[in-house]
Design a protein around this motif. Structure first.
Motif, mmCIF file in Angstrom:
data_model
loop_
_atom_site.group_PDB
_atom_site.id
_atom_site.type_symbol
_atom_site.label_atom_id
_atom_site.label_comp_id
_atom_site.label_asym_id
_atom_site.label_seq_id
_atom_site.Cartn_x
_atom_site.Cartn_y
_atom_site.Cartn_z
ATOM 1 N N THR A 248 0.899 -1.146 -0.012
ATOM 2 C CA THR A 248 -0.092 -0.115 0.120
ATOM 3 C C THR A 248 0.806 1.327 0.044
ATOM 4 O O THR A 248 1.990 1.168 0.740
ATOM 5 C CB THR A 248 -0.858 0.263 1.101
ATOM 6 N N MET A 249 0.406 2.239 -0.733
ATOM 7 C CA MET A 249 1.058 3.435 -0.800
ATOM 8 C C MET A 249 0.370 4.547 0.211
ATOM 9 O O MET A 249 0.618 5.754 0.015
ATOM 10 C CB MET A 249 1.164 4.241 -2.232
ATOM 11 N N ALA A 250 -0.230 4.012 1.296
ATOM 12 C CA ALA A 250 -1.054 5.049 2.083
ATOM 13 C C ALA A 250 -0.267 6.167 2.846
ATOM 14 O O ALA A 250 0.894 5.679 3.126
ATOM 15 C CB ALA A 250 -1.724 3.984 3.151
ATOM 16 N N PHE A 251 -0.650 7.310 2.708
ATOM 17 C CA PHE A 251 -0.041 8.425 3.317
ATOM 18 C C PHE A 251 -0.640 9.175 4.340
ATOM 19 O O PHE A 251 -2.066 9.029 4.249
ATOM 20 C CB PHE A 251 0.590 9.282 2.331
ATOM 21 N N CYS A 252 -0.107 10.231 5.078
ATOM 22 C CA CYS A 252 -0.667 11.134 5.681
ATOM 23 C C CYS A 252 -0.302 12.452 5.240
ATOM 24 O O CYS A 252 0.736 12.516 5.535
ATOM 25 C CB CYS A 252 -0.641 10.847 7.292
ATOM 26 N N ASP A 253 -1.304 13.382 5.112
ATOM 27 C CA ASP A 253 -1.026 14.655 4.705
ATOM 28 C C ASP A 253 -0.465 15.490 5.960
ATOM 29 O O ASP A 253 -0.729 15.238 7.218
ATOM 30 C CB ASP A 253 -1.957 15.538 4.110
ATOM 31 N N ASP A 254 0.348 16.700 5.860
ATOM 32 C CA ASP A 254 0.742 17.460 6.669
ATOM 33 C C ASP A 254 -0.353 18.153 7.131
ATOM 34 O O ASP A 254 -1.106 18.803 6.443
ATOM 35 C CB ASP A 254 1.817 18.278 6.437
ATOM 36 N N PRO A 255 -0.919 18.077 8.312
ATOM 37 C CA PRO A 255 -2.164 18.529 8.715
ATOM 38 C C PRO A 255 -2.478 20.050 8.584
ATOM 39 O O PRO A 255 -3.393 20.770 8.417
ATOM 40 C CB PRO A 255 -2.394 18.338 10.279
ATOM 41 N N ARG A 256 -1.156 20.660 8.584
ATOM 42 C CA ARG A 256 -1.199 22.233 8.099
ATOM 43 C C ARG A 256 -1.414 22.560 6.936
ATOM 44 O O ARG A 256 -1.969 23.677 6.631
ATOM 45 C CB ARG A 256 -0.128 22.689 8.796
ATOM 46 N N HIS A 257 -1.309 21.452 5.751
ATOM 47 C CA HIS A 257 -1.561 21.869 4.394
ATOM 48 C C HIS A 257 -2.519 21.091 3.924
ATOM 49 O O HIS A 257 -2.877 21.236 2.718
ATOM 50 C CB HIS A 257 -0.123 21.701 3.742
ATOM 51 N N ALA A 258 -3.233 20.226 4.661
ATOM 52 C CA ALA A 258 -4.259 19.320 4.144
ATOM 53 C C ALA A 258 -5.402 20.149 3.288
ATOM 54 O O ALA A 258 -6.005 19.368 2.322
ATOM 55 C CB ALA A 258 -4.791 18.143 5.191
ATOM 56 N N TRP A 259 -5.596 21.254 3.772
ATOM 57 C CA TRP A 259 -7.047 21.880 3.237
ATOM 58 C C TRP A 259 -6.712 22.206 1.569
ATOM 59 O O TRP A 259 -7.450 22.391 1.056
ATOM 60 C CB TRP A 259 -6.988 23.142 4.092
ATOM 61 N N ILE A 260 -5.374 22.305 1.236
ATOM 62 C CA ILE A 260 -5.037 22.440 -0.218
ATOM 63 C C ILE A 260 -5.846 21.661 -1.062
ATOM 64 O O ILE A 260 -6.342 22.024 -2.061
ATOM 65 C CB ILE A 260 -3.541 22.379 -0.522
ATOM 66 N N ARG A 261 -6.190 20.461 -0.891
ATOM 67 C CA ARG A 261 -6.865 19.339 -1.650
ATOM 68 C C ARG A 261 -8.196 20.023 -2.050
ATOM 69 O O ARG A 261 -8.826 19.814 -2.889
ATOM 70 C CB ARG A 261 -7.034 18.054 -1.039
ATOM 71 N N SER A 262 -8.995 20.654 -0.911
ATOM 72 C CA SER A 262 -10.384 20.980 -1.091
ATOM 73 C C SER A 262 -10.305 22.334 -2.079
ATOM 74 O O SER A 262 -11.397 22.831 -2.558
ATOM 75 C CB SER A 262 -11.001 21.509 0.224
ATOM 76 N N SER A 263 -9.234 22.977 -2.077
ATOM 77 C CA SER A 263 -9.039 24.143 -2.977
ATOM 78 C C SER A 263 -8.964 23.909 -4.480
ATOM 79 O O SER A 263 -9.527 24.744 -5.250
ATOM 80 C CB SER A 263 -7.773 25.051 -2.733
ATOM 81 N N TRP A 264 -8.891 22.567 -4.858
ATOM 82 C CA TRP A 264 -8.814 22.052 -6.153
ATOM 83 C C TRP A 264 -10.361 21.956 -6.860
ATOM 84 O O TRP A 264 -10.369 21.736 -7.813
ATOM 85 C CB TRP A 264 -8.032 20.843 -6.301
ATOM 86 N N ASP A 265 -11.393 22.088 -5.752
ATOM 87 C CA ASP A 265 -12.478 21.546 -6.399
ATOM 88 C C ASP A 265 -13.233 22.598 -7.467
ATOM 89 O O ASP A 265 -13.784 22.426 -8.628
ATOM 90 C CB ASP A 265 -13.616 21.657 -5.376
ATOM 91 N N ASP A 266 -12.715 23.876 -7.464
ATOM 92 C CA ASP A 266 -13.183 24.829 -8.324
ATOM 93 C C ASP A 266 -11.923 25.360 -9.270
ATOM 94 O O ASP A 266 -12.066 26.259 -9.868
ATOM 95 C CB ASP A 266 -13.801 26.115 -7.772
ATOM 96 N N GLN A 267 -10.790 24.633 -9.562
ATOM 97 C CA GLN A 267 -9.754 24.791 -10.427
ATOM 98 C C GLN A 267 -9.710 24.036 -11.646
ATOM 99 O O GLN A 267 -10.322 22.753 -11.517
ATOM 100 C CB GLN A 267 -8.388 24.773 -9.622
ATOM 101 N N LEU A 268 -9.257 24.385 -12.646
ATOM 102 C CA LEU A 268 -9.266 23.588 -13.849
ATOM 103 C C LEU A 268 -7.871 22.682 -13.897
ATOM 104 O O LEU A 268 -6.858 23.115 -13.156
ATOM 105 C CB LEU A 268 -9.408 24.357 -15.165
ATOM 106 N N ILE A 269 -7.940 21.765 -14.433
ATOM 107 C CA ILE A 269 -6.624 20.876 -14.743
ATOM 108 C C ILE A 269 -6.058 21.819 -15.902
ATOM 109 O O ILE A 269 -6.268 22.278 -16.703
ATOM 110 C CB ILE A 269 -6.966 19.482 -15.297
ATOM 111 N N ASP A 270 -4.655 21.628 -15.717
ATOM 112 C CA ASP A 270 -3.493 22.147 -16.462
ATOM 113 C C ASP A 270 -3.835 21.711 -17.780
ATOM 114 O O ASP A 270 -3.593 20.380 -18.070
ATOM 115 C CB ASP A 270 -2.196 22.148 -15.902
ATOM 116 N N PRO A 271 -4.018 22.613 -18.938
ATOM 117 C CA PRO A 271 -4.518 21.709 -20.044
ATOM 118 C C PRO A 271 -3.239 21.405 -20.820
ATOM 119 O O PRO A 271 -3.256 20.639 -21.985
ATOM 120 C CB PRO A 271 -4.708 23.147 -21.093
ATOM 121 N N ARG A 272 -1.787 21.489 -20.316
ATOM 122 C CA ARG A 272 -0.764 20.915 -20.843
ATOM 123 C C ARG A 272 -0.724 19.347 -20.622
ATOM 124 O O ARG A 272 0.204 18.625 -21.284
ATOM 125 C CB ARG A 272 0.333 21.727 -20.317
#
Length: 279
Positions: A248-272
């Motif tokens: 398994t590659m299971a991991f634990c985010d640094d709790p100080r920065h885990a909120w970053i994942r939710s910020s992707w919800d309203d961002q587009l994927i890089d077209p490159r």
């Protein structure tokens, strides 16, 4: 030392040779060879290995099997086909190109196998400036090994990957204990950066400027981001293995920065993305 510049671990035919003993741990390893006219022969010993063309192609010969690897022009041209070689096997490589051999020290022999490039799952992770591509050629749910896991990550110029920072060094629910190798290549002879820092497992403090052929070892600690400098696409090969019987590659985010994942919800994927082919 966690940062190993190109040439630091060169030995014999290998331009990069990371053994568990050199890394100071138990399982994970990596070798890189630049094939020219002369074949290269070796034994796998106690390590299961993959033969993965980074650039170019090769023939893989063992006592019972021969695999023709078509390879690719570069790591930015899509996934490559690859072969799996078990422990206690004599191998000869012949061809032209740069070949990676991710490995893990194990006790169980599996059968040699070949996987075509078209069968490698391609995943797009993140969004915005954290968009990146993952070639999951040896992820736990994709390809069977005893302990070895390996993926390729491609980060467009100016983007961040391995982000938010995360770790896998403590046996907690949802987190595996793993030894991890980052092997880097950068387009156009460019540069990138890799961060590794302390967790409850111990002190570690690395911020490395990386270029093609460089290696960063992660024995423990939070790692990330991997930063692609503007103008230079970044590639890295991750090699992971650990003591658990279940891969398994299971991991634990640094709790100080885990909120970053939710910020992707309203961002587009890089077209490159993707590099090489459609996921």
């Amino acid at each position: 030392m966690t940062y190993l510049p190109y040439g630091k671990t060169a030995s014999g035919p290998w331009s990069v040779e990371i053994t568990p003993s050199l890394a100071g741990w138990t399982y994970s390893g990596l070798r890189i060879v630049d094939l020219t006219d002369a074949p290269v022969s070796f034994g796998t010993g106690e390590e299961e290995m993959l033969v993965l063309p980074l650039a170019g192609s090769c023939t893989v010969t063992t006592p019972g099997e021969t695999f023709e690897l078509a390879g690719r022009a570069s790591v930015f041209d899509g996934p490559s086909d690859f072969a799996y070689i078990p422990i206690s096997t004599h191998v000869t490589l012949k061809g032209a190109g740069r070949i990676a051999l991710p490995s893990a020290r194990v006790t169980r022999a599996l059968s040699p196998r070949y996987v075509a490039a078209a069968e490698v799952p391609v995943e797009i992770r993140g969004a915005g400036q954290a968009s990146r591509q993952v070639n999951n050629f040896c992820a736990p749910d994709v390809f069977d090994c005893h302990k070895l896991m390996a993926v390729e990550v491609l980060t467009p110029a100016g983007n961040w990957s391995s982000y938010p920072p995360h770790k896998h060094d403590t046996p907690n629910p949802g987190e595996a204990v793993l030894e991890e190798i980052y092997y880097f290549e950068v387009a156009d002879q460019g540069l990138g950066y890799q961060r590794v820092y302390s967790s409850e497992r111990g002190h570690i403090d690395t911020l490395a400027e990386v270029s093609s052929g460089d290696v960063v070892l992660v024995p423990y600690g939070y790692h990330g981001p991997s930063m692609a400098a503007p103008g230079y696409d970044l590639y890295y090969l991750n090699v992971l293995a650990g003591p658990a019987e279940q891969r398994t590659m299971a991991f634990c985010d640094d709790p100080r920065h885990a909120w970053i994942r939710s910020s992707w919800d309203d961002q587009l994927i890089d077209p490159r993305l993707p590099f090489g082919r459609t996921p």
